[in-house]
Design a protein around this motif. Structure first.
Motif, mmCIF file in Angstrom:
data_model
loop_
_atom_site.group_PDB
_atom_site.id
_atom_site.type_symbol
_atom_site.label_atom_id
_atom_site.label_comp_id
_atom_site.label_asym_id
_atom_site.label_seq_id
_atom_site.Cartn_x
_atom_site.Cartn_y
_atom_site.Cartn_z
ATOM 1 N N PRO A 11 0.811 -1.228 0.000
ATOM 2 C CA PRO A 11 0.000 0.000 0.000
ATOM 3 C C PRO A 11 0.845 1.279 0.000
ATOM 4 C CG PRO A 11 -0.791 -1.560 1.651
ATOM 5 C CD PRO A 11 0.547 -2.054 1.183
ATOM 6 N N TYR A 12 0.311 2.280 -0.675
ATOM 7 C CA TYR A 12 0.886 3.621 -0.679
ATOM 8 C C TYR A 12 -0.027 4.644 -0.002
ATOM 9 C CZ TYR A 12 5.012 3.082 -3.688
ATOM 10 O OH TYR A 12 6.246 2.763 -4.188
ATOM 11 N N SER A 13 -1.326 4.411 -0.044
ATOM 12 C CA SER A 13 -2.253 5.431 0.444
ATOM 13 C C SER A 13 -3.492 4.784 1.034
ATOM 14 C CB SER A 13 -2.661 6.361 -0.714
ATOM 15 O OG SER A 13 -3.560 7.364 -0.291
ATOM 16 N N HIS A 301 3.648 -1.701 12.597
ATOM 17 C CA HIS A 301 4.049 -2.020 11.225
ATOM 18 C C HIS A 301 5.478 -2.545 11.209
ATOM 19 C CE1 HIS A 301 0.539 -0.727 9.023
ATOM 20 N NE2 HIS A 301 0.524 0.442 9.639
ATOM 21 N N THR A 302 5.775 -3.404 10.235
ATOM 22 C CA THR A 302 7.097 -4.019 10.134
ATOM 23 C C THR A 302 7.823 -3.639 8.842
ATOM 24 O OG1 THR A 302 6.098 -6.024 9.193
ATOM 25 C CG2 THR A 302 6.445 -5.980 11.576
ATOM 26 N N GLU A 303 7.295 -2.689 8.124
ATOM 27 C CA GLU A 303 7.935 -2.129 6.936
ATOM 28 C C GLU A 303 7.609 -0.636 6.880
ATOM 29 O OE1 GLU A 303 9.785 -1.948 4.501
ATOM 30 O OE2 GLU A 303 10.649 -3.944 4.186
ATOM 31 N N ALA A 323 1.162 0.255 5.268
ATOM 32 C CA ALA A 323 2.615 0.156 5.139
ATOM 33 C C ALA A 323 2.976 -0.888 4.104
ATOM 34 C CB ALA A 323 3.248 -0.183 6.497
ATOM 35 N N TRP A 324 4.260 -0.907 3.761
ATOM 36 C CA TRP A 324 4.751 -1.865 2.768
ATOM 37 C C TRP A 324 4.786 -3.290 3.295
ATOM 38 C CZ3 TRP A 324 9.364 0.625 -0.330
ATOM 39 C CH2 TRP A 324 8.829 1.478 -1.306
#
Length: 339
Positions: A11-13, A301-303, A323-324
């Motif tokens: 995800p970006y947004s 989050h982990t990224e 998050a990524w």
């Protein structure tokens, strides 16, 4: 804390619907957006957790999304292929409209909150474009001459547009002004300039200008904005005194990818950073003699944390982050605030 996995897509947004407190949209891309398809997720918050109501496939990564202010089921996407697309949740599998004038990646889209018949886009091609849903061509092009990472309409004035860009400037455009050599630009504020008055956290020997990635308008004070970027510092500005930042919010270890002022409290804002944390801050404006400071953080989050958004409804504090790590989290900011 509620969680949804965007399996195979980073995800970006993330954006809450302005019409429903239980609906969230997420824009994402395969392979961290470097190559491959994109996907738009429409998520619902239910008694059984977060469920995917619908998703749309796109040919390229989606860097940003914004809900329509006119239609509860429609939203715009900003594509890595330079396209802008309008999707309708109730109509098929394909966009109902599209626009293609930008020559490089579209990195932000924003719907006008007051004049709801217009929206804008900004691109790595160094331009901001103003659009109406009914027209295939843009209404106005605002040249910035530097990669534009974020652009917004003011939530207080329908003809005011702001942007931040690679050259570390906050620009203000007034569409009511006559076209000139400045192309409606009324202010260009150096983001990394020194503060007008001494500010805790500022050092004259600090790192020089770096790319600014995000900004947001304060929802209650019509001259106040926040910016953030590669150096990890959040700065607040008051356009009535545009010579330098008012406050510095320091603490993030890496670049800040997104900032968002609270729709409920005039002094509170959220941030999402490459240091994998989302943090809540106050600029100190509601405390007599108060100091800008961090109030708490969420580090689940982990990224890289890429996006964060507030819920407009109910008690203040509910938000969503992405998050990524292929995760969307819905959480209550108040549970992470220090007393």
């Amino acid at each position: 804390m509620l969680e949804f996995r965007t399996a195979g897509f980073n995800p970006y947004s993330v954006k809450y619907s302005p019409f429903f407190d239980s609906r969230i949209a997420v824009g994402a891309g395969a392979n961290f957006g470097l190559v491959g398809n994109g996907r738009l997720f429409i998520l619902n918050l239910t008694s059984n957790g977060i469920v995917c109501e619908k998703f749309f496939e796109t040919q390229d990564c989606l860097f940003d999304i914004t809900w329509s202010e006119q239609h509860e089921n429609q939203l715009l996407t900003a594509g890595g292929d330079g396209s802008i697309k309008l999707f309708d949740i109730g109509v098929g599998e394909f966009p109902v409209a599209g626009w293609q004038e930008h020559s490089r990646e579209v990195f932000s889209v924003h719907w006008n909150l007051i004049n709801k018949a217009t929206f804008l886009s900004s691109s790595w091609d160094g331009t901001i474009k103003i659009w109406t849903p009914e027209c295939k061509e843009s209404v106005t092009t605002l040249p910035v001459h530097s990669c534009v990472y974020s652009a917004q309409f003011s939530p207080h004035h329908p003809e005011i547009v702001t942007s931040v860009s690679r050259d570390s400037h906050l620009r203000v455009f007034d569409l009511r002004s006559k076209p000139s050599a400045q192309n409606h630009m009324t202010l260009a504020v150096p983001i990394h300039g020194p503060p007008k008055v001494p500010v805790v956290g500022y050092s004259s020997g600090s790192v020089g200008p770096t790319e600014c990635l995000t900004h947001d308008w304060n929802k209650y004070r019509d001259s106040v904005l926040a910016t953030a970027g590669v150096d990890g510092v959040i700065r607040t500005f008051d356009l009535r005194s545009p010579s330098g930042p008012v406050n510095f919010l320091t603490g993030h270890e890496y670049a800040v990818r997104k900032v968002s002022w609270s729709p409920h409290l005039s002094d509170v804002l959220l941030s999402a950073s490459y240091d994998m944390t989302c943090r809540v801050w106050t600029d100190g404006s509601n405390d007599q003699g108060g100091q800008a400071r961090e109030l708490g953080r969420m580090d689940a989050h982990t990224e890289f944390a890429m996006g964060v958004d507030w819920c407009l409804f109910g008690a203040e504090g509910w938000c969503a982050s992405c998050a990524w790590d292929e995760r969307v989290l819905v959480w209550d900011v108040r549970e992470f605030m220090r007393t």
